[in-house]
Motif scaffolding. Structure first.
Motif: not given
Length: 437
Positions: A250-263
């Motif tokens: 299997s192939l699993a990809k997770v991209h996480t783009f963190s730009f806003g938020g307090k924490l």
């Protein structure tokens, strides 16, 4: 009353709103006991050494929103990837918004967790997959105890889902402070392929705390391509717990783009249970002011001939802080493993900071594993080169930072998502190429 006590005492009221004959009733009951024992994590725990929840937990959060607000599509259109056709599972203050959603049972199940937990036709999947890989720590157990609503996605064998699935959680600000606990379950059977885009978005500056749990199961030769867009207001905090269980090839990809938020705290865990598995975890973080983003990752290599790739880029300005704590575990039986891990960071301000700790635990002897991290500032010689060609300073800085994060952007497989992320990055860097999202 402290938040922990409020949540424990609210559990009985929650039980009155759900089916006590549900197959997960006993799981919920055991989970609230675990949370009562464990509570919220503190900096005394090694995994939370650089992240304190004290400022987040001080608010008097509403656990059960009392008011409903019928928002219209035109009011929230800009938060959708609206230039592609997609299935949509939309929630407003934790409740399903049918008028904004498009679900389906046409050969695949893209529907609600509440339906899956209550209807007999979903019972087998729930019994086989629900809460099977989520950790039993305090935060995940808290979510399990209150699990009622979220996205349920089941892709049967040999299905190529023709369009992406968007999951968006809106909070309206009707409550002075609101706590949300969405629960997602994604099961992709053999030889199937799905793309998913997830976002949490506040519509006002009222404090919001989201404690989310997502379990993803990729069965033999399945492909999951998952994108998390985190660009909320600085009054919102997110604890995102994602667990991925992979079977053979299997192939699993997770991209996480963190730009806003307090924490923001991203707990991302991959478990490889089979041979010739490929796991990819990539992310871009660009924050300023007093924002805080913490990436805590794990890849557990259990069987031979597998690969994992981690690549996280961070750009930190003002008094922002970042954390990267990445671990790769290679068991004795996992020979011929190829594991790559990198965390590279740029500090724009002297007051910004990053705590990074890449880790390898290798018990096999025939492997290729590498890890590393860098912390630095923009290359002055490159800046001089661009300025000498007539490029203004702001644009020159933006070009260098785009180049810095480009290899993560290049791996985004949905062009419209890549375009949206590019616009968000440009706005974060102060270069006006589009609208603010």
């Amino acid at each position: 009353m402290e938040l922990k006590e409020k949540l424990v005492s609210s559990f009985m009221a929650f039980e009155d709103t759900v089916d006590v004959h549900s197959p997960i009733h006993d799981i919920r009951t055991e989970a609230i006991k675990t949370f009562e024992t464990e509570g919220f994590p503190t900096k005394r725990q090694e995994a939370w050494k650089y992240t304190s929840l004290n400022s987040v937990l001080k608010h008097d959060y509403s656990v059960f929103p009392k008011q409903e607000n019928e928002i219209e599509f035109k009011d929230v259109k800009k938060y959708f990837i609206h230039d592609i056709d997609a299935y949509k599972i939309i929630f407003i203050d934790g409740k399903y918004a049918s008028h904004l959603s498009q679900t389906t049972h046409d050969g695949i199940d893209v529907c609600l967790m509440s339906s899956a937990l209550s209807k007999p036709k979903y019972r087998l999947i729930i019994e086989n997959y629900f809460n099977k890989i989520a950790s039993k720590d305090g935060l995940s157990s808290l979510n399990t105890a209150f699990s009622a609503e979220g996205a349920y996605i089941h892709i049967p064998k040999n299905k190529l889902v023709q369009k992406p699935i968007q999951i968006i959680h809106f909070s309206t600000g009707n409550e002075a402070a609101l706590m949300l606990q969405p629960r997602n379950l994604v099961v992709v059977d053999e030889n199937s392929h799905v793309q998913i885009i997830e976002r949490h978005q506040s519509l006002t500056d009222n404090p919001v705390l989201t404690n989310s749990v997502t379990e993803i199961f990729t069965n033999k030769r399945a492909i999951v391509d998952y994108y998390k867009i985190q660009n909320d207001r600085e009054s919102a905090s997110l604890i995102d717990n994602t667990f991925v269980n992979q079977k053979q090839e299997s192939l699993a990809k997770v991209h996480t783009f963190s730009f806003g938020g307090k924490l923001i705290r991203n707990n991302l865990n991959f478990y490889q249970n089979g041979e010739r598995i490929d796991s990819t975890m990539k992310g871009i973080t660009i924050i300023g002011n007093k924002q805080h983003v913490d990436h805590n990752t794990l890849v557990h290599h259990i069987e031979p001939n597998c690969e994992s790739h981690q690549d996280y880029k961070g750009i930190f300005d003002d008094s922002s802080t970042g954390v990267f704590n990445g671990k790769v575990v290679v068991e004795k039986e996992a020979q011929k493993t190829n594991a790559f891990q990198a965390n590279n960071n740029i500090l724009i301000s002297d007051k910004a900071s990053i705590n990074t700790k890449p880790q390898l635990e290798i018990f096999a002897d025939d492997v290729k594993c590498s890890h590393g991290c860098t912390i630095g500032q923009l290359d002055e010689s490159a800046m001089f080169y661009l300025r000498s060609r007539g490029i203004p300073e702001k644009e020159a800085r933006a070009l260098l930072m785009f180049a810095f994060s480009n290899n993560v952007l290049d791996s985004v497989k949905i062009p419209e998502v890549k375009n949206r992320i590019t616009k968000i990055i440009a706005n974060k860097l102060g270069v006006n190429i589009g609208f603010d999202l």
